[in-house]
Design an enzyme around this catalytic site. Sequence first.
Site, PDB file in Angstrom:
ATOM      1  N   LYS A 175      17.629   2.298  11.372  1.00 26.99           N
ATOM      2  CA  LYS A 175      16.262   2.623  11.951  1.00 26.99           C
ATOM      3  C   LYS A 175      15.235   1.670  12.349  1.00 26.99           C
ATOM      4  O   LYS A 175      15.197   0.707  11.382  1.00 26.99           O
ATOM      5  CB  LYS A 175      14.930   3.849  11.403  1.00 26.99           C
ATOM      6  CG  LYS A 175      14.191   4.049  11.427  1.00 26.99           C
ATOM      7  CD  LYS A 175      12.584   4.263  10.683  1.00 26.99           C
ATOM      8  CE  LYS A 175      12.309   3.297  10.731  1.00 26.99           C
ATOM      9  NZ  LYS A 175      11.448   3.047  11.743  1.00 26.99           N
ATOM     10  N   GLY A 228      10.527  -4.290   3.953  1.00 26.43           N
ATOM     11  CA  GLY A 228       9.072  -3.962   3.922  1.00 26.43           C
ATOM     12  C   GLY A 228       8.185  -4.117   3.286  1.00 26.43           C
ATOM     13  O   GLY A 228       8.595  -5.237   2.452  1.00 26.43           O
ATOM     14  N   SER A 229       7.441  -3.765   3.781  1.00 22.45           N
ATOM     15  CA  SER A 229       6.632  -3.369   2.309  1.00 22.45           C
ATOM     16  C   SER A 229       6.812  -3.096   0.557  1.00 22.45           C
ATOM     17  O   SER A 229       7.838  -2.363   0.610  1.00 22.45           O
ATOM     18  CB  SER A 229       5.118  -3.008   2.630  1.00 22.45           C
ATOM     19  OG  SER A 229       5.103  -2.349   3.404  1.00 22.45           O
ATOM     20  N   VAL A 232       6.075   0.661   0.394  1.00 24.90           N
ATOM     21  CA  VAL A 232       6.765   1.782   1.201  1.00 24.90           C
ATOM     22  C   VAL A 232       8.052   1.657   0.427  1.00 24.90           C
ATOM     23  O   VAL A 232       8.914   2.532  -0.126  1.00 24.90           O
ATOM     24  CB  VAL A 232       7.616   1.140   2.720  1.00 24.90           C
ATOM     25  CG1 VAL A 232       8.241   2.380   3.310  1.00 24.90           C
ATOM     26  CG2 VAL A 232       6.072   1.988   3.799  1.00 24.90           C
ATOM     27  N   GLY A 233       8.626   0.177  -0.310  1.00 27.37           N
ATOM     28  CA  GLY A 233       9.932   0.192  -1.149  1.00 27.37           C
ATOM     29  C   GLY A 233       9.588   0.705  -2.466  1.00 27.37           C
ATOM     30  O   GLY A 233      10.615   1.376  -2.952  1.00 27.37           O
ATOM     31  N   GLU A 250      13.458  -5.625  -0.378  1.00 27.48           N
ATOM     32  CA  GLU A 250      13.573  -6.974   0.152  1.00 27.48           C
ATOM     33  C   GLU A 250      12.118  -6.682   0.679  1.00 27.48           C
ATOM     34  O   GLU A 250      11.750  -6.259   1.306  1.00 27.48           O
ATOM     35  CB  GLU A 250      14.119  -7.234   0.976  1.00 27.48           C
ATOM     36  CG  GLU A 250      15.735  -7.666   0.413  1.00 27.48           C
ATOM     37  CD  GLU A 250      15.928  -9.066  -0.443  1.00 27.48           C
ATOM     38  OE1 GLU A 250      15.115  -9.535  -0.953  1.00 27.48           O
ATOM     39  OE2 GLU A 250      17.254  -9.082  -1.136  1.00 27.48           O
ATOM     40  N   CYS A 284       8.068 -12.960   5.359  1.00 25.49           N
ATOM     41  CA  CYS A 284       8.161 -13.189   3.791  1.00 25.49           C
ATOM     42  C   CYS A 284       7.816 -13.897   2.720  1.00 25.49           C
ATOM     43  O   CYS A 284       7.320 -13.953   1.935  1.00 25.49           O
ATOM     44  CB  CYS A 284       9.253 -12.086   3.250  1.00 25.49           C
ATOM     45  SG  CYS A 284      10.198 -12.372   4.217  1.00 25.49           S
ATOM     46  N   GLU A 385      -0.667 -10.068  -0.557  1.00 22.77           N
ATOM     47  CA  GLU A 385      -0.223 -10.998   0.873  1.00 22.77           C
ATOM     48  C   GLU A 385      -1.682 -10.570   2.198  1.00 22.77           C
ATOM     49  O   GLU A 385      -1.647  -8.959   2.140  1.00 22.77           O
ATOM     50  CB  GLU A 385       1.406  -9.869   1.007  1.00 22.77           C
ATOM     51  CG  GLU A 385       1.885 -10.898   2.321  1.00 22.77           C
ATOM     52  CD  GLU A 385       3.512 -10.002   1.908  1.00 22.77           C
ATOM     53  OE1 GLU A 385       3.603  -8.283   2.157  1.00 22.77           O
ATOM     54  OE2 GLU A 385       4.472 -10.456   2.444  1.00 22.77           O
TER      55      GLU A 385
HETATM   56  P1  NAP Z   1       6.996  -1.524   6.386  1.00 26.18           P
HETATM   57  O1  NAP Z   1       5.542  -1.158   6.783  1.00 26.18           O
HETATM   58  O2  NAP Z   1       7.319  -1.356   4.870  1.00 26.18           O
HETATM   59  O3  NAP Z   1       7.799  -1.185   7.273  1.00 26.18           O
HETATM   60  C1  NAP Z   1       9.511  -1.804   6.902  1.00 26.18           C
HETATM   61  C2  NAP Z   1      10.406  -0.508   7.673  1.00 26.18           C
HETATM   62  O4  NAP Z   1      10.001   1.125   6.697  1.00 26.18           O
HETATM   63  C3  NAP Z   1       9.706  -0.058   9.354  1.00 26.18           C
HETATM   64  O5  NAP Z   1      11.263   0.387  10.005  1.00 26.18           O
HETATM   65  C4  NAP Z   1       9.048   1.178   9.133  1.00 26.18           C
HETATM   66  O6  NAP Z   1       8.986   2.146  10.043  1.00 26.18           O
HETATM   67  C5  NAP Z   1      10.171   2.113   8.451  1.00 26.18           C
HETATM   68  N1  NAP Z   1       8.723   2.787   6.726  1.00 26.18           N
HETATM   69  C6  NAP Z   1       7.287   3.036   7.199  1.00 26.18           C
HETATM   70  N2  NAP Z   1       7.375   4.141   6.383  1.00 26.18           N
HETATM   71  C7  NAP Z   1       8.977   4.494   5.844  1.00 26.18           C
HETATM   72  C8  NAP Z   1       9.294   5.766   4.922  1.00 26.18           C
HETATM   73  N3  NAP Z   1       7.831   5.916   4.143  1.00 26.18           N
HETATM   74  N4  NAP Z   1      10.000   5.667   5.060  1.00 26.18           N
HETATM   75  C9  NAP Z   1      10.877   4.965   5.009  1.00 26.18           C
HETATM   76  N5  NAP Z   1      10.539   4.002   5.842  1.00 26.18           N
HETATM   77  C10 NAP Z   1       9.449   3.937   5.985  1.00 26.18           C
HETATM   78  O7  NAP Z   1       6.700  -3.444   6.695  1.00 26.18           O
HETATM   79  P2  NAP Z   1       6.578  -3.766   8.000  1.00 26.18           P
HETATM   80  O8  NAP Z   1       5.129  -3.747   8.171  1.00 26.18           O
HETATM   81  O9  NAP Z   1       6.987  -3.316   9.038  1.00 26.18           O
HETATM   82  O10 NAP Z   1       7.004  -5.736   7.612  1.00 26.18           O
HETATM   83  C11 NAP Z   1       5.964  -6.153   7.125  1.00 26.18           C
HETATM   84  C12 NAP Z   1       6.765  -6.043   5.253  1.00 26.18           C
HETATM   85  O11 NAP Z   1       7.453  -6.253   5.246  1.00 26.18           O
HETATM   86  C13 NAP Z   1       5.828  -7.338   4.222  1.00 26.18           C
HETATM   87  O12 NAP Z   1       5.286  -6.844   3.178  1.00 26.18           O
HETATM   88  C14 NAP Z   1       6.584  -8.256   4.605  1.00 26.18           C
HETATM   89  O13 NAP Z   1       6.748  -9.394   3.251  1.00 26.18           O
HETATM   90  C15 NAP Z   1       7.772  -7.763   4.115  1.00 26.18           C
HETATM   91  N6  NAP Z   1       9.198  -8.890   4.441  1.00 26.18           N
HETATM   92  C16 NAP Z   1      10.008  -8.902   3.534  1.00 26.18           C
HETATM   93  C17 NAP Z   1      11.078  -9.477   3.663  1.00 26.18           C
HETATM   94  C18 NAP Z   1      11.777 -10.075   2.495  1.00 26.18           C
HETATM   95  O14 NAP Z   1      13.016  -9.680   2.658  1.00 26.18           O
HETATM   96  N7  NAP Z   1      12.028 -10.195   1.324  1.00 26.18           N
HETATM   97  C19 NAP Z   1      11.440 -10.185   4.945  1.00 26.18           C
HETATM   98  C20 NAP Z   1      10.502  -9.674   5.257  1.00 26.18           C
HETATM   99  C21 NAP Z   1       9.574  -8.682   5.773  1.00 26.18           C
HETATM  100  P3  NAP Z   1       7.448   2.335  11.223  1.00 26.18           P
HETATM  101  O15 NAP Z   1       7.425  -0.043  12.439  1.00 26.18           O
HETATM  102  O16 NAP Z   1       8.289   3.332  12.026  1.00 26.18           O
HETATM  103  O17 NAP Z   1       6.922   1.918  10.596  1.00 26.18           O
END
Ligand code: NAP
Length: 496
Positions: A175, A228-229, A232-233, A250, A284, A385
């Site tokens: 997804k 992701g965030s 959500v993680g 991550e 990130c 962040e």
């Molecule tokens: P996000 O809002 O947590 O979303 C990440 C993914 O999770 C998206 O595909 C999202 O779908 C999905 N998601 C949202 N709610 C969910 C749920 N309840 N159950 C399962 N999946 C769900 O993060 P983002 O805004 O896309 O990305 C930014 C974040 O990612 C930042 O915090 C950044 O630091 C982090 N990040 C970390 C790394 C690393 O390797 N450490 C790398 C890149 C980014 P939708 O798109 O449909 O909301």
Amino acid sequence: MSKTYKNFIGGKRVPAQSGKTYENRSPADTSDIVGIFPYSDASDVKLAVEAAKKAYETWRKVPAPKRGEIMRKAAELMVARKEAIAKIMTREMGKVLKETRGDVQEGIDTAFYAFGESRRLHGQTVPSELPNKTCMVFHQPVGVWGIISPWNFPMAIPTWKIFPALTTGNTVVFKPATDTPATAGEFVEILAEAGVPDGVVNIVYGPGKAVGEAIINDPDIRGVSFTGSSLVGKHIAEVCGKTLKRCSLELGGKNAQIVMEDADLGLALEGVLWGAFGTTGQRCTATSRLILHESIHDEFVARLADRARALKVGDGLDEANEMGPCVSEAQRKSIHNYVEIGIKEGAKLVCGGQALTDAAHKKGWFYAPTIFSDVLPDMMIAKEEIFGPVLSVLKCKDINEAVRILNNTVYGLSSAVYTRDINRAFRAIDDIEAGITYINAPTIGAECHLPFGGVKETGNGHREGGWTAFDIFSELKTVYIDYSGGLQKAQIDTWD
Ligand code: NAP
Ligand code: MG
């Protein structure tokens, strides 16, 4: 005409069962529709999981080097399509072409690395404590994985997960982020063309709340790999914890660059510019804090602000531009909200601090490169962040104080120290709480063959990238072979 994409389930391109779709628009020009995508729900996930479960039975038995051969073909297709994919990626998430080319290149590197690893996947042989008995440990796949990715690295992150997952014999339901489905679609097409059998890779487009939730709750999903965030993680970890599903997370970062008074200041300046404003700060590993030795502080901030003000912000498809838009209106709002908090907290706004809405920028979600000075370690803008082009500058008296400030956050992903003093550098490496530390280089710029990940609330102890990624997607099987012909009892049959 915008392209219409479909889910890919069991080798078939199918719409969402509900028939619903959604549009993905460019954040640099919201009149540009990048593609139309299925708006799927739990019923589509169910079909994808069934297909992946069925395909697993045969895929897990394909010799790993043969699986690796498919990764090599995928890499070659990615090389051939690098420019086209980079353009799609710039249109759908905004970062400049130079960076989206790099994102695709990381995917290519990861594919070739997986191809190589497919002939290793080494186990161990270990001497037994008993005669005429041998022991060994080897890797086995885990089963069906849910792969959930963010929008900021639409190609690199899915490849970091999917290539090692497939190479080790797993099947996946993928997804992608709602904001970056097109790059994901191009990637899955490449995998299909490269010869990944039906059902081994399935993609289901749609929102996290429906598609993501269905994936993490499905009893037939044996592992979840999520980037992701942290918010959500943590939720995913809770859901997976209920059935002890493996999950690799991550998450966020609040990365800092330290610059000591003995550093090459020109180099440090280039580093922080790239680290803070590359990908519009939406990495990130972005440099979100700059910790300056007090003796160089004022001059460094003045030089940095001059350079930040001069950055060319605009559509990433125009090669003259150095920084693209924020990924969405919501993201831009959230960034501006932090800027207002910073002002309220008493930090000094040195430059930027507002959305760009003039004629050249009014079609997209642009924001000015922003720098705050006089930031104190306990302010929100020093700890949380922001995920945008906003840099918080803090002052330190010595390296120990700098490291204390750097560690004053719940995150621990990347870090950078600029100094010419090797003793200081190594002590900082020891004391910094982060998964990654750069010396005399910016906080961004991971290489695909090294472990990647962070400590504290940045993750749950796994490392993607490099050889460690293959551990995430493997179970260990320990095998004892007794060729003595008699019953030998470990711990009981001893030498005395
Ligand atoms: P996000 O809002 O947590 O979303 C990440 C993914 O999770 C998206 O595909 C999202 O779908 C999905 N998601 C949202 N709610 C969910 C749920 N309840 N159950 C399962 N999946 C769900 O993060 P983002 O805004 O896309 O990305 C930014 C974040 O990612 C930042 O915090 C950044 O630091 C982090 N990040 C970390 C790394 C690393 O390797 N450490 C790398 C890149 C980014 P939708 O798109 O449909 O909301
Ligand atoms: Mg978009």
